[in-house]
Design an enzyme around this catalytic site. Sequence first.
Site, PDB file in Angstrom:
ATOM      1  N   LYS A 151      20.833  71.306  85.149  1.00  0.00           N
ATOM      2  CA  LYS A 151      20.957  72.463  86.050  1.00  0.00           C
ATOM      3  C   LYS A 151      20.932  73.783  85.281  1.00  0.00           C
ATOM      4  O   LYS A 151      20.208  74.703  85.628  1.00  0.00           O
ATOM      5  CB  LYS A 151      22.267  72.385  86.866  1.00  0.00           C
ATOM      6  N   ARG A 174      30.687  72.019  73.424  1.00  0.00           N
ATOM      7  CA  ARG A 174      31.763  72.272  74.376  1.00  0.00           C
ATOM      8  C   ARG A 174      32.858  71.223  74.238  1.00  0.00           C
ATOM      9  O   ARG A 174      32.575  70.041  74.128  1.00  0.00           O
ATOM     10  CB  ARG A 174      31.201  72.260  75.808  1.00  0.00           C
ATOM     11  N   ARG A 217      34.127  63.545  84.298  1.00  0.00           N
ATOM     12  CA  ARG A 217      33.319  64.533  85.047  1.00  0.00           C
ATOM     13  C   ARG A 217      32.285  63.832  85.922  1.00  0.00           C
ATOM     14  O   ARG A 217      32.013  64.291  87.032  1.00  0.00           O
ATOM     15  CB  ARG A 217      32.663  65.509  84.065  1.00  0.00           C
TER      16      ARG A 217
HETATM   17  P1  ADP Z   1      23.896  70.678  83.403  1.00  0.00           P
HETATM   18  O1  ADP Z   1      23.898  72.184  83.498  1.00  0.00           O
HETATM   19  O2  ADP Z   1      23.314  70.022  84.630  1.00  0.00           O
HETATM   20  O3  ADP Z   1      25.240  70.092  83.047  1.00  0.00           O
HETATM   21  P2  ADP Z   1      22.287  71.137  81.013  1.00  0.00           P
HETATM   22  O4  ADP Z   1      21.173  71.979  81.500  1.00  0.00           O
HETATM   23  O5  ADP Z   1      23.360  71.802  80.228  1.00  0.00           O
HETATM   24  O6  ADP Z   1      22.925  70.264  82.224  1.00  0.00           O
HETATM   25  O7  ADP Z   1      21.641  69.958  80.148  1.00  0.00           O
HETATM   26  C1  ADP Z   1      22.465  68.972  79.494  1.00  0.00           C
HETATM   27  C2  ADP Z   1      21.839  68.603  78.146  1.00  0.00           C
HETATM   28  O8  ADP Z   1      20.615  67.898  78.374  1.00  0.00           O
HETATM   29  C3  ADP Z   1      21.496  69.790  77.265  1.00  0.00           C
HETATM   30  O9  ADP Z   1      21.765  69.457  75.923  1.00  0.00           O
HETATM   31  C4  ADP Z   1      19.992  70.007  77.494  1.00  0.00           C
HETATM   32  O10 ADP Z   1      19.353  70.556  76.354  1.00  0.00           O
HETATM   33  C5  ADP Z   1      19.508  68.588  77.778  1.00  0.00           C
HETATM   34  N1  ADP Z   1      18.423  68.540  78.765  1.00  0.00           N
HETATM   35  C6  ADP Z   1      18.281  69.316  79.885  1.00  0.00           C
HETATM   36  N2  ADP Z   1      17.160  68.962  80.565  1.00  0.00           N
HETATM   37  C7  ADP Z   1      16.602  67.941  79.880  1.00  0.00           C
HETATM   38  C8  ADP Z   1      15.420  67.129  80.070  1.00  0.00           C
HETATM   39  N3  ADP Z   1      14.608  67.320  81.111  1.00  0.00           N
HETATM   40  N4  ADP Z   1      15.170  66.168  79.152  1.00  0.00           N
HETATM   41  C9  ADP Z   1      15.987  65.971  78.091  1.00  0.00           C
HETATM   42  N5  ADP Z   1      17.103  66.690  77.852  1.00  0.00           N
HETATM   43  C10 ADP Z   1      17.403  67.668  78.731  1.00  0.00           C
HETATM   44  P1  AMP Z   2      29.992  73.221  84.086  1.00  0.00           P
HETATM   45  O1  AMP Z   2      29.783  74.335  83.115  1.00  0.00           O
HETATM   46  O2  AMP Z   2      29.297  73.435  85.386  1.00  0.00           O
HETATM   47  O3  AMP Z   2      29.709  71.867  83.479  1.00  0.00           O
HETATM   48  O4  AMP Z   2      31.539  73.253  84.452  1.00  0.00           O
HETATM   49  C1  AMP Z   2      32.533  73.006  83.455  1.00  0.00           C
HETATM   50  C2  AMP Z   2      33.886  72.742  84.117  1.00  0.00           C
HETATM   51  O5  AMP Z   2      34.321  73.929  84.821  1.00  0.00           O
HETATM   52  C3  AMP Z   2      33.911  71.636  85.175  1.00  0.00           C
HETATM   53  O6  AMP Z   2      34.077  70.340  84.604  1.00  0.00           O
HETATM   54  C4  AMP Z   2      35.126  72.053  86.020  1.00  0.00           C
HETATM   55  O7  AMP Z   2      36.334  71.735  85.369  1.00  0.00           O
HETATM   56  C5  AMP Z   2      35.003  73.590  86.025  1.00  0.00           C
HETATM   57  N1  AMP Z   2      34.194  74.055  87.174  1.00  0.00           N
HETATM   58  C6  AMP Z   2      32.960  74.634  87.109  1.00  0.00           C
HETATM   59  N2  AMP Z   2      32.508  74.932  88.337  1.00  0.00           N
HETATM   60  C7  AMP Z   2      33.470  74.516  89.205  1.00  0.00           C
HETATM   61  C8  AMP Z   2      33.582  74.508  90.611  1.00  0.00           C
HETATM   62  N3  AMP Z   2      32.600  74.982  91.404  1.00  0.00           N
HETATM   63  N4  AMP Z   2      34.722  74.012  91.162  1.00  0.00           N
HETATM   64  C9  AMP Z   2      35.715  73.537  90.388  1.00  0.00           C
HETATM   65  N5  AMP Z   2      35.664  73.487  89.055  1.00  0.00           N
HETATM   66  C10 AMP Z   2      34.554  73.962  88.451  1.00  0.00           C
END
Ligand code: ADP
Ligand code: AMP
Length: 218
Positions: free
Chosen positions: A15, A162, A173
Site C-alpha cells: 500500500k 521498523r 498485525r
Molecule cells: P504496506 O504499506 O502495505 O504495509 P509496503 O508498501 O511498505 O506495504 O511494502 C512492504 C515491503 O514489501 C516493502 O519492503 C516493499 O519494498 C516491498 N514491496 C512492496 N511491493 C512489492 C512488490 N510488488 N513486490 C515485492 N516487494 C514489494
Molecule cells: P502501518 O504504517 O499502516 O503499517 O501502521 C503501523 C501501526 O500503526 C499499526 O500496526 C497500528 O498499530 C497503527 N495504526 C496505523 N493506522 C491505524 C488505524 N487506522 N487504526 C488503528 N491503528 C493504526
Amino acid sequence: MPVFMVMLGAPGAGKGTQAKQLSEKLGLPHVSSGDLFRENIKNKTDLGKLASSYIEKGDLVPDDVTISMVKDRLSRPDCAKGAILDGFPRTAAQAKALDAMLEELGYKIGLVPLIEVPESVLMARLTGRWTCRENGHVFHTLFNPPKQSGICDLDGSELYQRPDDTPETVANRIRVYQEQTAPLIEYYEVTGVLEQIDGNQEIEQVNQDLLAVVPSVD
Ligand code: ADP
Ligand code: AMP
C-alpha cells in the site's frame, strides 16, 4: 471533483509503496495513518506516547484518537484536491467516520484498490523492509534494494527497520488485519468502489494496473 482513494490490503501488501508513487503521479497527498503516528512518536507528543504502546504490539490504536488525527489531516488545504489514504480506515467505525467526514465536505470515496497478496508472502516482505527516516519511502533488501545500502535513493536520508516489523509483531498485525480490517472489503464492495489488484507482481506492474483504474484528477 476531488479524488479520495483508500488503499486496502494486508500489512506488507504494498500500500505505502504504491501510494507514494500514485501521489507523485497524480499530485495528490499521501495520507498514511501509520506515518502520522510515527511522526507523533518521533516528536514525543501525548498522542505519540499513547499510540506507541499499541503499535509496538501490533495492535490497533483506539478509534477515537485515530479518527480525530486523520480528520485533522484531511482538513488541511492540500487535501482539497483529494487524497490517497493508506492504512486508514482499518475498522468499521473508522470507515463510517471517513464517510461522514467526506460527506460533510460534499465528497465521497471514488476508489478503493484492494491490493491482494498471498499471506505466505507478507512475512518476507515486512521482515526485509527498510524505511526512510525523512519521508517514509520504502525499500526491501531483496525485492526493492536501495542503490546504496542504508541510504534512501530519493532523499538521501537514513533507512531503518521498523520496530514493529519483527516476526512476532508481524504475525499479530496479520491476525488483526483479518479480524478487524478485512470486513471492510465487503463494506466497499457493496458501494461499487472496490477494485481488486494483483499485488503479487513486480512493483511497476502493480503500479500500471492501479493507474488503469484511477479516475482522472482535475
Ligand atoms: P504496506 O504499506 O502495505 O504495509 P509496503 O508498501 O511498505 O506495504 O511494502 C512492504 C515491503 O514489501 C516493502 O519492503 C516493499 O519494498 C516491498 N514491496 C512492496 N511491493 C512489492 C512488490 N510488488 N513486490 C515485492 N516487494 C514489494
Ligand atoms: P502501518 O504504517 O499502516 O503499517 O501502521 C503501523 C501501526 O500503526 C499499526 O500496526 C497500528 O498499530 C497503527 N495504526 C496505523 N493506522 C491505524 C488505524 N487506522 N487504526 C488503528 N491503528 C493504526
